[in-house]
Design a protein around this motif. Structure first.
Motif, short mmCIF file in Angstrom:
data_model
loop_
_atom_site.label_atom_id
_atom_site.label_comp_id
_atom_site.label_asym_id
_atom_site.label_seq_id
_atom_site.Cartn_x
_atom_site.Cartn_y
_atom_site.Cartn_z
N THR A 21 -8.50 -1.59 -3.11
CA THR A 21 -9.22 -2.62 -2.35
C THR A 21 -10.53 -2.97 -3.05
O THR A 21 -10.90 -4.14 -3.16
CB THR A 21 -9.51 -2.18 -0.91
OG1 THR A 21 -10.21 -0.95 -0.93
CG2 THR A 21 -8.23 -2.03 -0.11
N PHE A 25 5.69 4.10 -2.45
CA PHE A 25 4.77 3.59 -1.47
C PHE A 25 5.18 2.22 -0.93
O PHE A 25 4.97 1.90 0.22
CB PHE A 25 3.39 3.58 -2.14
CG PHE A 25 2.43 2.59 -1.58
CD1 PHE A 25 1.84 2.83 -0.36
CD2 PHE A 25 2.13 1.43 -2.27
CE1 PHE A 25 0.94 1.91 0.16
CE2 PHE A 25 1.25 0.52 -1.76
CZ PHE A 25 0.66 0.75 -0.53
N VAL A 48 1.82 -3.13 4.09
CA VAL A 48 0.55 -2.81 3.46
C VAL A 48 0.32 -3.70 2.24
O VAL A 48 -0.79 -4.21 2.02
CB VAL A 48 0.50 -1.32 3.05
CG1 VAL A 48 -0.73 -1.04 2.21
CG2 VAL A 48 0.53 -0.44 4.28
N ASP A 54 1.51 -6.65 1.81
CA ASP A 54 1.16 -7.96 2.35
C ASP A 54 -0.32 -7.98 2.74
O ASP A 54 -1.02 -8.95 2.48
CB ASP A 54 2.04 -8.27 3.57
CG ASP A 54 1.93 -9.73 4.00
OD1 ASP A 54 1.93 -10.60 3.13
OD2 ASP A 54 1.81 -9.98 5.21
N GLY A 55 -0.77 -6.87 3.33
CA GLY A 55 -2.18 -6.77 3.69
C GLY A 55 -3.08 -6.84 2.47
O GLY A 55 -4.09 -7.53 2.46
N LEU A 56 -2.68 -6.12 1.42
CA LEU A 56 -3.47 -6.14 0.18
C LEU A 56 -3.54 -7.55 -0.40
O LEU A 56 -4.61 -8.04 -0.77
CB LEU A 56 -2.83 -5.23 -0.87
CG LEU A 56 -3.26 -3.78 -0.95
CD1 LEU A 56 -2.52 -3.08 -2.07
CD2 LEU A 56 -4.76 -3.66 -1.16
N ARG A 74 -2.86 -10.52 1.03
CA ARG A 74 -3.53 -11.54 1.84
C ARG A 74 -5.03 -11.26 1.97
O ARG A 74 -5.84 -12.18 2.03
CB ARG A 74 -2.85 -11.67 3.19
CG ARG A 74 -1.47 -12.36 3.02
CD ARG A 74 -0.86 -12.79 4.32
NE ARG A 74 -0.77 -11.69 5.24
CZ ARG A 74 -1.16 -11.73 6.49
NH1 ARG A 74 -1.70 -12.83 6.97
NH2 ARG A 74 -1.04 -10.68 7.26
N GLY A 75 -5.39 -9.97 1.99
CA GLY A 75 -6.81 -9.63 2.03
C GLY A 75 -7.51 -10.10 0.76
O GLY A 75 -8.60 -10.68 0.80
N TYR A 76 -6.86 -9.87 -0.37
CA TYR A 76 -7.41 -10.28 -1.67
C TYR A 76 -7.53 -11.80 -1.73
O TYR A 76 -8.55 -12.34 -2.18
CB TYR A 76 -6.49 -9.75 -2.77
CG TYR A 76 -6.78 -10.25 -4.16
CD1 TYR A 76 -8.04 -10.09 -4.74
CD2 TYR A 76 -5.78 -10.85 -4.92
CE1 TYR A 76 -8.28 -10.54 -6.03
CE2 TYR A 76 -6.02 -11.29 -6.21
CZ TYR A 76 -7.28 -11.14 -6.76
OH TYR A 76 -7.51 -11.58 -8.04
N ALA A 98 -7.72 -13.82 0.85
CA ALA A 98 -8.73 -14.28 1.82
C ALA A 98 -10.14 -14.10 1.25
O ALA A 98 -11.05 -14.88 1.52
CB ALA A 98 -8.59 -13.52 3.13
#
Lengths: 882, 298
Positions: free
Chosen positions: A770, A798, A807, A809-811, A813-815, A817
C-alpha cells in the motif's frame, strides 16, 4: 463497396451472463499453444533478401554493383573493429564519402523517387514471401518466413548484426537459428545494396560530432531505438476492417487525381531540377511520389491477399480431412474478400486486421505496432454474427485465440547489446479492452470478456493485453481480470481512465479523442488510428544527468560533459537548478540525435504502406515519417526515477540539512562505491526514507523529478512538427544503464540495476504494497504524457481465492482512487522462478511480467532473471502481517 | 492527554479483520503467556533489541551509551543490568542492529499514520485494527483516540485478551465496530499455569461482551499444540462457548517464529519448540462441529 455491418455507435447491451460461463479448454487452442511453445526461434532473411534482390536489380551496371560490394566490405571491416572495441580509423569516413559519391553518379540520377522504389520493393517482397499455414490455424498471414521468426531489416540497422551473425545460433541469450546460406546471402546480396541507404548509417553519418555517434551506441547516458525501425503506433485497423484496402487505394487514387488537377505546371509537379540525393525532390514531387507509392503498396498488399486466397484453395484440395478442407476453403473465401474489401463477419474482420498487420511487418521493423481497442471496433461484427446465429461464444474465443497465437509469432531482432536493454523478445503489440465510450459510459462488452478468455487459453508472452478501468467498470469484468492474473503471466495490465484521459487532454488531445485512448506497446497512452507517437523513441538515464550535476560534468572520475567551473552549490535549490540544466543538455543531445534519425526515416526509409493505413496521411499527402498523421509526437522515457529521487533525498539530508559532509566529500565516497564507508552506506540505506515508503519528502522529490522531466522533454519538437513527450517505463534499459553506471548517493552500488519504471528500488519499499502504491500515485501520473509502469508482485497463494481477489480489487481501486495510472501484477511464486532459472527446460511456457510487457522467463538475460526473483521474493514476503 | 506506547504500525494486513487493514500494536500486557507471539509486547515501557546478524561492527554505539551497557563484540551485546533503554544507540546505529522497540505517539500523530492507507480501507472494506500487547490497558488513550477515528469514518476492530476490569473496555465499546476476543483456555487453572494470571476478568468480560448486540464479537482460540488442543480441552471450550450462546469460533494456527525473537531481547522466556500440526487441526475442527460450534476459516 457497401457493407452491411451495424455502425460502431450501436447502443451496447449489458454483458450477457453467458459470456462468463465456464468454458472448457478448446482443443485447437491447446494444440496451437503447444506447437508455438515447441517451435524454435529463427532468423528470417526473407525480406532482407528480396529487398537486396530488388535493389541489386535496379543497379545499372556490373561496375556499380562491384563498387557497392567494395563499399560494404570496407564498412563491415570498420564495424567489426568497432564492435570489438577498436577505434574507427580516420580514413573510413572520407573513403565512404568518395565511394558514396561515385555510387550516386553511376546509379542515382534516373531512378524513380526513392519512396516509389521502396513501395515496389515491398510489393516485390510480398509477391515472393512464402505462405505457410500451420496446423489448425483459423487466421493466416505470416510476419516472417519461419514460424517464430526475427526478421532482419537491412534498411534500418540490420547490418549491426553482421559481426554477430555467425554466433547467432549459439549465443547465450535468445539464440536464433541461422543457416550459412543466409549469412552468405546477407553478405553478398543484401548488405552491399542496403546498408548505405539504411537509417542507421544515414543517421550516424549525419552526426557532426563523433562523440554523439559513440554515445548512440555505448548505452550509458541514453539509448535510441528508431534507427531499428518505425515503431509504437496503432494503425487504423478499424478502417481497414470496415472499408478494405481497395477503398483506401481508391481514396489515394482520387487524391492523386486531385493533385494532378490542381498543380498546373508540369515542372512543379515533377520538379526534376530540384531533385535531391534521395530522389525526394520538391514538396510537390514529394506529395505525388508519396501518393503513388502508397497506391503501389496497397496494390501489392491486395495482390498478396489474393495469393493467400489461391494458395488456401489449393491447400484445401490437398487437405487430408474433410473438416480441415472446409476450414481452408472458408479461409480462402475470406482472404478473397479481406483485407481487399470491407469485412462482413467477425472472422473476416479478424483476418483483415491480422493480414494487414502481418504485411506491415514486411515493410519495416515494427516494434510496438498495436491493435487499439479491438473489443470496440470488432464488436459490431461479433454482435451481428451472434444474433444471426453464425457465431457462438466458444467459436469467437477460438478465433480470437488463433489471432493471439499469430501475434505471438513475431520476435524482435536484437543484437547482443540491445538484448540487455530490451530483454524478453517482446514485440510489444498491445490490445486494449474495456474503458468508456466517448460519452463516458462503460464500453466494456462481451468481446472484452471473450478476448481475456481467449488469452487465458493461450497464455503466450504476447500480445500485450491492456484493460481500461474506470469508476463504473463492470465488476464481473474486473473480477475476470484478477482471475486471469491469478494464474500468472502478468496479463492484463490495468489502466485508470480517471487519470489517463485528463493527462491526454492536458497534452493537447481533444476530449473525445482522449476518451477513445488505447495503449501502444508497453504502457503508452494515446490516440489510436491517426497518430504517429513514436512512443518508444528514446530512453534516458536520469541519474546520469544527476551525477553530471553533482560532479560538475565528471561521472565516477570520467569527464562526461564540459565542466562549468562552478563552486559547490550553496543550497539544495541551487543543486536542483544545476540538475535541471544538466538534464536539459542531455535531453537536447537525445533530441538532436533522434531528430537526425527521424529525418533519416523521412529521406531514406519512408513507409508508404503504413502511411496508407494511418489516419491523416493520405489527406495530407504525406508519409507518416514526414508528419502525415493527425497527431505527431515522439516519446522519451526517463529511467531511474526512484534512484534519482532517493539520491536527491540523501544529498539534501547529509549535505544541506545535517551538513555532515561537503558535496565533494560525499561524491568521493560515492564514486569509490562506498568502499571503506560501510557505516555511511548502511545509514543511507536504512535511515533516510526512500521513494516507495510513502514518506512525504521522498515522494515530493520523486514528484518534482517527474515534473522536471515532463517540463524539459515537452519543450522540444520533433521534425514531424510534434512534441516530445515524457514516459516513465524502462523495458529492461534499467538493467543496461545500471550495469554501466557507478554508485549513486541513494546507496545503490555500482553496476546494480536502476529501478524499473516508476517502481521503487527493489527491496527498498519496506512498508508494504500500500505504501509503495501510494508513493507511485503521489508522483501525480496525470502529468505524465507517454505512460508509466508500476510493477507489483503478488504471491499466488494470496490471490488464488475469492477473498484474495477482493483484496486485489481493493489494492487496485485504492491505488487508482489515490491517483495511480497503471498497475501490472506479477502473480508468481518465487520458488517457481528459482527453479526455472536452474532448470529452464521444465518451465518452457512460464510467462512473467517484465516491464510494460510479458515474456517467457527462459528468454530473459540472467541478470533480469535475478532481478525478477529478487523483486518477487521481496514483495511476497513483505507487508502481509497478522 | 497522555501519548500511547506502541511498538509497530503495520500496513496491508489481511488477517486481522475484513479488507485491507492497518494494525497498531500497543505495548504492554498483563498476561505472561509462555507461547506469546510478541514477546516484545509485554513490557509497557520501550525496550532495546539487538540483531547480531545486522551489526557491521562500526562501534558507533560504544561512544554514545551513557551507561556503558554495550559490550563490544559480544553476541549478547547489551548488558541488560545497566541498560535503561534510553535508545541513544539505536538512534545512531546505521545498520539498524540496535533498535528501540516501543515509541510514544499522540492521538493525532497515530491517526495521521493510520489514515495514510485510507484509500485502501475504502476500496476494500478494511480499516484499523488495534492489537498488541493488550490495547485496552491504554484505555485512557483509546478513549480519546477512537472518537477521532470514528469522525473519519474508520472501521475499528479491537483484538483483546480480556484481562482487565470491564470498565476499561466498556467506555470504548461505542467506538468499536468489531471485536476479536482471544480465548486461550477454558479453565482458570490453565490460565494461571500458562498465562500467569487467573481468568476471573477474562471470563467475566467474555460473558458480558457475548451478551451484547454490538460490537460484533468473534471468539478466537489460539491453538497451542498440547496445551489447549487435547480432546478434553476442546470439549470444555465448546461447552463454555455454548453456555455463552456463541455458535462460531475462529482458530488461530500456532506459529513458532516468535522464538527467533528471543535472543535479541531482554527476556526470561524460553523457546517452546512446538510446531503447527495440521492433522490435529482437522481433528479439532471436527470436534467443534460435533459440539455444534462452527469453525470460521481464517
Amino acid at each position: 463497396m457497401q457493407v452491411d455491418v451495424p455502425s460502431v455507435t450501436t447502443p451496447r447491451a449489458g454483458i450477457d451472463e453467458r459470456a462468463f460461463d465456464p468454458l472448457p479448454p478448446i482443443e485447437r487452442l491447446g494444440r496451437l499453444r503447444g506447437d508455438l511453445l515447441a517451435a524454435p526461434y529463427a532468423l528470417c532473411t526473407q525480406k532482407a533478401e528480396s529487398l537486396g534482390e530488388y535493389l541489386e536489380g535496379r543497379s545499372r551496371s556490373a561496375f556499380a554493383r562491384a563498387l557497392q560490394r567494395a563499399r560494404w566490405r570496407a564498412y563491415r571491416w570498420a564495424l567489426g573493429r568497432a564492435s570489438s572495441g577498436g577505434a574507427r580509423p580516420l580514413w573510413v569516413r572520407p573513403l565512404d564519402t568518395v565511394l558514396r559519391g561515385v555510387d550516386r553518379l553511376l546509379d542515382g540520377a534516373h531512378r524513380e523517387p526513392w519512396i516509389v522504389e521502396l513501395a515496389r520493393a515491398l510489393a516485390y517482397g510480398l509477391e515472393r514471401a512464402p505462405l505457410a499455414v500451420h496446423r489448425g490455424e483459423l487466421i493466416v498471414g505470416n510476419l516472417t518466413s519461419v514460424r517464430l521468426g526475427a526478421a532482419l531489416h537491412p534498411d534500418y540497422s540490420g547490418h549491426l548484426l553482421a559481426p554477430e551473425l555467425r554466433g547467432l545460433s549459439t549465443r547465450a541469450v535468445n539464440p536464433l537459428q541461422v543457416t550459412p546460406e543466409q549469412i552468405a546471402a546477407l553478405d553478398e546480396r543484401v548488405f552491399p545494396f542496403c546498408f548505405a541507404r539504411s537509417v542507421l548509417s544515414r543517421a550516424l553519418l549525419a552526426q557532426s560530432t563523433p562523440r554523439l555517434a559513440e554515445r548512440l551506441l555505448d548505452g550509458r547516458a541514453f539509448v535510441l531505438t528508431q534507427f531499428s525501425g518505425i515503431s509504437h503506433l496503432t494503425p487504423d485497423y478499424p478502417s481497414v476492417a470496415r472499408r478494405g484496402l481497395s477503398s483506401i487505394a481508391a481514396a489515394i487514387g482520387r487524391e492523386l487525381q486531385r493533385f494532378e488537377a490542381t498543380t498546373p505546371s508540369k515542372r512543379q509537379r515533377l520538379g526534376t531540377s530540384t531533385e535531391n540525393e534521395d530522389g525526394r525532390g520538391s514538396p510537390g514531387q514529394e506529395q505525388r511520389a508519396f501518393l503513388r507509392a502508397a497506391l503501389i503498396a496497397c496494390e501489392g498488399a491486395i495482390a498478396h491477399a489474393r495469393r493467400w486466397s489461391r494458395w488456401l484453395a489449393l491447400l484445401a484440395e490437398r487437405a487430408t480431412s474433410e473438416g480441415r478442407r472446409t476450414e481452408l476453403r472458408e479461409l480462402s473465401q475470406i482472404c478473397r474478400r479481406v483485407p481487399e474489401f470491407g469485412a462482413r463477419t467477425f472472422h473476416e474482420a479478424l483476418q483483415s486486421v491480422w493480414l494487414t498487420h502481418a504485411m506491415l511487418h514486411h515493410e519495416s521493423f515494427q516494434h510496438g505496432i498495436s491493435f487499439g481497442r479491438l473489443d470496440q471496433y470488432l464488436y459490431p461484427y461479433y454482435r451481428a454474427d451472434l444474433e444471426a446465429g453464425r457465431l457462438t461464444r466458444a467459436r469467437a474465443v477460438e478465433l480470437v485465440g488463433c489471432f493471439l497465437g499469430k501475434a505471438a509469432e513475431g520476435l524482435p531482432l536484437f543484437f547482443e547489446r540491445a538484448t540487455e536493454f530490451f530483454s524478453g523478445m517482446s514485440s510489444a503489440s498491445g490490445i486494449t479492452i474495456g474503458g468508456t465510450t466517448p460519452s463516458g459510459e462503460d464500453a466494456t462488452n462481451e468481446l472484452s470478456v471473450l478476448i481475456l478468455r481467449a488469452y487465458d487459453q493461450m497464455r503466450l508472452r504476447q500480445p500485450n493485453i491492456h484493460a481500461r478501468f474506470h469508476r463504473s467498470s463492470d465488476p464481473r469484468f474486473r473480477a475476470l481480470c484478477y482471475q486471469t492474473l491469478a494464474r500468472g503471466g502478468g496479463i492484463p495490465a490495468l489502466f485508470n481512465d480517471a487519470v489517463v484521459v485528463p493527462s491526454l487532454m492536458a497534452h493537447g488531445v481533444a476530449p473525445r479523442d482522449a476518451a477513445d485512448y488505447s495503449i501502444v506497446g508497453c504502457a503508452e497512452w494515446g490516440v489510436p488510428y491517426r497518430s504517429f507517437p513514436a512512443a518508444g523513441a528514446a530512453f534516458v538515464n536520469v541519474p546520469f544527468a544527476l551525477l553530471l550535476a553533482l560532479g560538475d560534468g565528471l561521472v565516477a572520475g570520467r569527464r562526461e560533459a564540459p565542466a562549468r567551473g562552478e563552486a559547490e552549490p550553496s543550497s539544495f535549490d541551487e543543486l536542483l537548478a544545476r540538475f535541471r540544466e544538466r538534464l536539459r543538455d542531455l535531453i537536447a543531445e537525445v533530441v538532436a540525435a533522434n531528430n537526425e534519425i527521424e529525418a533519416a526515416h523521412r529521406s531514406i526509409r519512408p513507409t508508404p504502406f503504413l502511411s496508407a493505413v494511418v489516419g491523416g496521411c493520405v489527406e495530407r499527402r504525406r508519409d507518416v515519417t514526414a508528419g502525415g498523421a493527425r497527431y505527431n509526437s515522439s516519446g522519451i522515457q526517463a529511467v531511474g526515477l526512484a534512484d534519482c529521487a532517493d539520491s536527491l533525498a540523501v544529498v539534501e539530508q547529509l549535505v544541506f540539512r545535517e551538513r555532515r559532509l561537503s558535496l565533494g566529500e560525499l561524491m568521493r565516497i560515492v564514486d569509490a562505491n562506498f568502499v571503506g564507508h560501510e557505516a555511511l552506506h548502511r545509514e543511507i540505506r536504512n535511515r533516510i526514507p526512500k521513494y516507495g515508503e510513502n514518506s512525504e519528502r521522498s515522494d515530493q522529490l520523486a514528484r518534482w523529478t517527474v515534473r522536471l522531466v515532463d517540463e524539459v522533454v515537452s519543450a522540444f519538437r520533433n521534425p514531424r512538427g510534434g512534441r516530445y513527450l515524457a514516459g516513465f517505463w524502462s523495458m529492461t534499459t534499467h538493467q543496461g544503464f545500471g550495469r554501466r553506471l557507478g554508485a549513486l548517493p541513494s546507496g545503490r552500488l555500482a553496476a546494480e540495476p536502476l529501478a524499473n519504471g516508476i517502481s521503487p528500488t527493489n527491496g527498498w519499499d519496506r512498508r508494504g504494497p500500500t505504501a509503495s502504491l501510494l508513493s507511485a500515485a503521489a508522483i501525480e501520473p496525470r502529468h505524465i504524457a507517454n505512460g508509466c509502469v508500476l510493477n507489483q508482485s503478488l504471491d499466488p497463494r494470496f490471490i488464488a481465492d475469492e477473498a484474495g481477489q477482493r483484496v486485489v480489487d481493493g489494492l487496485v481501486r485504492g491505488y487508482f482512487a489515490a491517483g495511480g495510472a497503471q498497475l501490472q501484477l506479477n502473480v508468481v511464486d518465487p520458488a517457481v522462478l528459482i527453479d526455472a532459472k536452474r532448470f529452464p527446460e521444465r518451465h518452457r511456457g512460464l510467462v512473467v511480467r517484465i516491464s510494460g510487457y510479458s515474456a517467457y522467463f527462459n528468454d530473459l538475460t540472467e541478470a533480469m532473471k535475478d532481478e525478477l526473483i529478487g523483486r518477487t521474493l521481496h514483495d511476497c514476503s513483505c507487508g502481509v502481517g497478522g | 492527554m497522555n501519548p500511547a506506547t506502541i511498538f509497530d504500525v503495520q500496513r496491508f494486513c489481511l488477517h486481522d479483520g475484513p479488507g485491507i487493514r492497518t494494525v497498531v500494536f500497543f505495548k504492554g500486557c498483563t498476561l505472561r503467556c509462555v507461547f506469546c507471539q510478541n514477546p516484545e509486547s509485554i513490557d509497557p515501557r520501550p525496550e532495546m533489541a539487538f540483531y547480531p546478524e545486522r551489526c557491521i561492527e562500526c562501534r558507533a554505539c560504544l561512544d554514545v551509551c551513557p551507561r556503558d551497557a554495550i559490550r563490544e563484540g559480544d553476541v549478547e551485546r547489551i548488558d541488560w543490568s545497566s541498560c535503561d533503554a534510553c535508545g541513544r544507540c539505536a538512534a545512531l546505529c546505521p545498520a539498524e542492529a540496535l533498535r528501540q522497540i516501543g515509541r510514544r505517539v499522540s492521538a493525532s500523530q497515530l491517526l495521521a499514520e493510520v489514515l495514510a492507507d485510507r484509500a485502501f480501507f475504502d476500496s476494500s472494506g478494511g480499516g484499523l485494527t488495534l492489537s498488541g500487547g493488550e490495547p485496552v490497558l491504554q484505555s485512557d488513550f483509546l478513549a480519546a483516540f477512537l472518537p477521532l477515528c470514528k469522525t473519519k469514518g474508520l472501521h475499528v476492530l479491537l483484538e483483546t485478551a480480556g484481562n482487565y476490569r470491564f470498565e476499561k473496555i466498556e467506555r470504548l465499546l461505542e467506538w468499536i465496530d468489531e471485536l476479536f476476543f482471544d480465548f486461550k483456555f477454558p479453565d482458570s487453572a490453565s490460565y494461571e499455569r500458562y498465562s500467569g494470571s487467573h481468568s476471573r476478568h477474562i471470563e467475566e468480560n467474555l460473558e458480558r461482551l457475548a451478551a451484547r448486540q454490538r460490537p460484533r464479537l468473534t471468539v478466537r482460540i489460539p491453538l497451542i499444540p498440547g496445551l489447549n488442543t487435547t480432546d478434553d480441552r476442546i470439549d470444555a471450550f465448546a461447552a463454555r462457548l455454548r453456555q455463552l450462546g456463541i455458535a462460531r469460533v475462529a482458530l488461530l494456527d500456532y506459529n513458532h517464529l516468535w522464538e527467533a525473537k528471543l535472543p535479541r531481547l531482554h527476556t526470561e522466556r524460553k523457546p517452546l519448540r512446538l510446531h503447527r500440526d495440521q492433522v490435529a487441526r482437522q481433528r479439532i475442527e471436527e470436534r467443534f462441529r460435533f459440539h455444534a460450534i462452527g469453525v470460521a476459516s481464517n
